[in-house]
Scaffold this active site. Structure first.
Site, PDB file in Angstrom:
ATOM      1  N   ALA A 193       3.035  15.100   9.168  1.00  0.00           N
ATOM      2  CA  ALA A 193       4.230  14.981   8.331  1.00  0.00           C
ATOM      3  C   ALA A 193       5.456  15.472   9.087  1.00  0.00           C
ATOM      4  CB  ALA A 193       4.050  15.791   7.041  1.00  0.00           C
ATOM      5  N   ARG A 197      -2.578   9.431   1.431  1.00  0.00           N
ATOM      6  CA  ARG A 197      -3.248   8.133   1.386  1.00  0.00           C
ATOM      7  C   ARG A 197      -2.216   7.003   1.391  1.00  0.00           C
ATOM      8  NH1 ARG A 197      -6.124   7.896  -3.425  1.00  0.00           N
ATOM      9  NH2 ARG A 197      -7.309   9.706  -2.737  1.00  0.00           N
ATOM     10  N   SER A 198      -1.136   7.192   2.143  1.00  0.00           N
ATOM     11  CA  SER A 198      -0.136   6.129   2.250  1.00  0.00           C
ATOM     12  C   SER A 198      -0.714   4.967   3.039  1.00  0.00           C
ATOM     13  CB  SER A 198       1.129   6.648   2.950  1.00  0.00           C
ATOM     14  OG  SER A 198       0.885   6.842   4.330  1.00  0.00           O
ATOM     15  N   ASP A 258      -5.208  12.453  -2.195  1.00  0.00           N
ATOM     16  CA  ASP A 258      -3.855  12.105  -2.607  1.00  0.00           C
ATOM     17  C   ASP A 258      -3.507  12.897  -3.853  1.00  0.00           C
ATOM     18  OD1 ASP A 258      -1.945  10.103  -1.314  1.00  0.00           O
ATOM     19  OD2 ASP A 258      -1.576   9.742  -3.434  1.00  0.00           O
ATOM     20  N   ILE A 259      -2.371  12.633  -4.436  1.00  0.00           N
ATOM     21  CA  ILE A 259      -1.851  13.484  -5.496  1.00  0.00           C
ATOM     22  C   ILE A 259      -2.751  13.521  -6.729  1.00  0.00           C
ATOM     23  CG2 ILE A 259      -0.410  11.659  -6.527  1.00  0.00           C
ATOM     24  CD1 ILE A 259       1.756  13.872  -6.917  1.00  0.00           C
ATOM     25  N   CYS A 289       0.135   3.186  15.275  1.00  0.00           N
ATOM     26  CA  CYS A 289       0.503   4.204  16.275  1.00  0.00           C
ATOM     27  C   CYS A 289       0.199   5.630  15.842  1.00  0.00           C
ATOM     28  CB  CYS A 289       1.993   4.108  16.581  1.00  0.00           C
ATOM     29  SG  CYS A 289       2.460   2.586  17.375  1.00  0.00           S
TER      30      CYS A 289
END
Length: 367
Positions: free
Chosen positions: A270, A192-193, A215-216, A157
Site C-alpha cells: 500500500a 482483494r482489489s 477484504d473488508i 507488475c
C-alpha cells in the site's frame, strides 16, 4: 508481558532487491537493441500524488536503463482517444495508464470506466498485465501466449514484484518444479482489489501456496483454481501465515502486531504504512518490506522487453541492434500470426465487427 527488542529484525530494500533485474535489463538494451530501444508510453490523466510519483519513478528508471519513455498528460475526457491512438502507433511498444482516473465512475460500455480502459489496452502493449487477456490467463494458470510455449504471458507488475521479493528472501523453494515452489506455505493477502490483491492471491496460489484473501467483509481461502469462503478470522489467518501482504489504501488501517508470528515476512504494498514498524522489531525473526515501488518499476521494464520480443521485434519500422530495418511483408514472420491464441482473438474481433455492421444495416432498413 511486552516482547523484547530482537536484534535479528530484517528490513528489506526493494531497490536493492531489484538491482539484479535492472542489470539484466540494461545489458539486454545495450546488447540487443542498438540505437532503437523499446518505447514505453505513460498516460497521466489525474492529480493523484501517488500516480505522479509512480510516473516520475518510471521515467527516471527508464532514463537510467536506456529505455525510451514518454509521459503524456491528458485531460481525462480525452484519455480514451489517446489510448486508442497509442494502441495504433507502431512506434510505441508498451503503454501504462496511471490510475485512478475515473475511480468507480460507471462506463458507457458497462462496468466502471477505469476497468474499461484497462481492458482497452492492446495485449501486445499492456506492460501492467491487467487487460482481460492477461488476467484471464493468470487466473486459469495459463503461462504462455502460444502453444509452442515461446511467448510467456505478461504478469501484473505489483503482484510480480511481490513474488520477486519473496524469491529474494528464500520464500520460494527453487529446488521444486515451477508452479509448486510455494507448496507448504501459508500466505495472507489483506486486499482483494482487481489490480493488486486478487491477482496476487491467485498468482501465489498457482505457485502452490494456501492463500487467505482478506477484504473488508469476507475472507476466502484460495488454492490453485479454487476460492472458498471461510469463517476463519483475520487474526487466525495471519497467525498461521509465513507471509503477510498488506495493501489497504487507508491511513486508518494498521495490522495488529499481536497477529504476527515469529519468522514471518511482511510486505507492505500500500502507499500507506499498514503496520507499525517499531512493533515489528519486537517480534523474533521478522522480515519487513516497507515499499515495493522500485521492484514494481523493474518488473514494468521487464514486461516491456517481453512484449517487444513477443510481438514487436521484426514488425514494420522496428530496427535491430545495428539499426538496420527488420521489416517483413510476410504475416508468418509476425509473432501475432505465429500465436494461435492471438490470431483467433484477432479473427473474433473482425467477426464481431462484421456482424455488428450487418446488424446496423438491417436495423436501419427495418426503420
Amino acid at each position: 508481558a511486552p516482547r523484547s527488542i530482537m536484534a535479528n529484525y530484517k528490513k528489506i530494500s526493494a531497490k536493492a532487491a531489484s538491482e539484479p533485474y535492472r542489470e539484466e535489463i540494461r545489458s539486454a538494451i545495450e546488447n540487443n537493441y542498438g540505437t532503437r530501444p523499446p518505447k514505453l508510453l505513460g498516460l497521466l490523466a489525474n492529480d493523484d500524488p501517488a500516480a505522479k510519483s509512480y510516473a516520475d519513478w518510471t521515467g527516471k528508471a527508464c532514463e537510467d536503463d536506456k529505455i525510451e519513455y514518454e509521459l503524456r498528460e491528458v485531460q481525462k475526457e480525452n484519455l480514451e482517444a489517446a489510448l486508442h491512438a497509442a494502441n495504433d502507433d507502431p512506434t510505441i511498444h508498451g503503454i501504462i495508464i496511471y490510475y485512478p482516473v475515473f475511480g468507480a465512475e460507471p462506463s458507457f460500455y458497462g462496468g466502471c470506466m477505469d476497468d474499461y480502459l484497462r481492458d482497452s489496452i492492446s495485449p501486445t502493449k499492456d506492460v501492467e498485465g491487467l487487460c482481460h487477456t492477461y488476467r484471464s490467463n493468470l487466473y486459469r494458470n495459463v503461462r504462455y501466449m502460444d502453444e509452442a510455449k515461446t511467448q510467456k504471458c505478461v504478469l501484473p507488475c505489483t503482484p510480480l514484484s511481490v513474488v520477486k521479493l519473496l524469491e529474494s528472501q528464500g520464500e520460494y523453494d527453487m529446488s521444486k518444479p515451477s508452479g509448486n515452489r510455494l507448496a507448504g506455505k501459508t500466505i495472507t493477502v489483506v486486499n482483494r482489489s482487481e489490480v493488486v490483491g486478487r491477482p496476487l492471491a491467485a498468482l501465489l496460489a498457482n505457485d502452490g501456496a494456501t492463500v487467505y484473501s482478506v477484504d473488508i467483509d469476507s475472507i476466502y481461502v484460495m488454492q490453485r483454481g479454487r476460492m472458498v469462503r471461510t469463517d476463519k478470522t483475520q487474526e487466525n489467518a495471519c497467525l498461521e501465515s509465513d507471509v503477510i501482504v498488506l495493501g489497504v489504501p487507508s491511513k486508518a488501517y494498521k495490522l495488529n502486531p499481536a497477529w504476527i508470528s515469529p519468522n514471518t515476512m511482511i510486505v507492505n504494498v500500500a502507499s500507506f504504512k499498514n503496520v507499525d514498524e517499531d512493533s515489528l522489531k519486537k517480534i523474533d525473526n521478522v522480515k519487513y518490506v516497507p515499499l515495493v515501488g522500485k521492484m514494481t518499476v523493474a518488473m514494468l521494464e521487464r514486461n516491456l522487453l517481453r512484449l517487444y520480443e513477443n510481438f514487436h521485434r521484426g514488425a514494420t519500422g522496428t530496427e535491430g541492434p545495428s539499426g538496420s530495418s527488420t521489416n517483413s511483408s510476410k504475416a508468418g514472420s509476425d509473432p501475432l500470426f505465429n500465436s494461435p491464441t492471438m490470431f483467433w482473438s484477432l479473427m473474433t474481433c473482425v467477426a464481431c465487427t462484421v456482424v455488428s455492421s450487418i446488424t446496423t444495416v438491417y436495423l436501419a432498413n427495418r426503420r
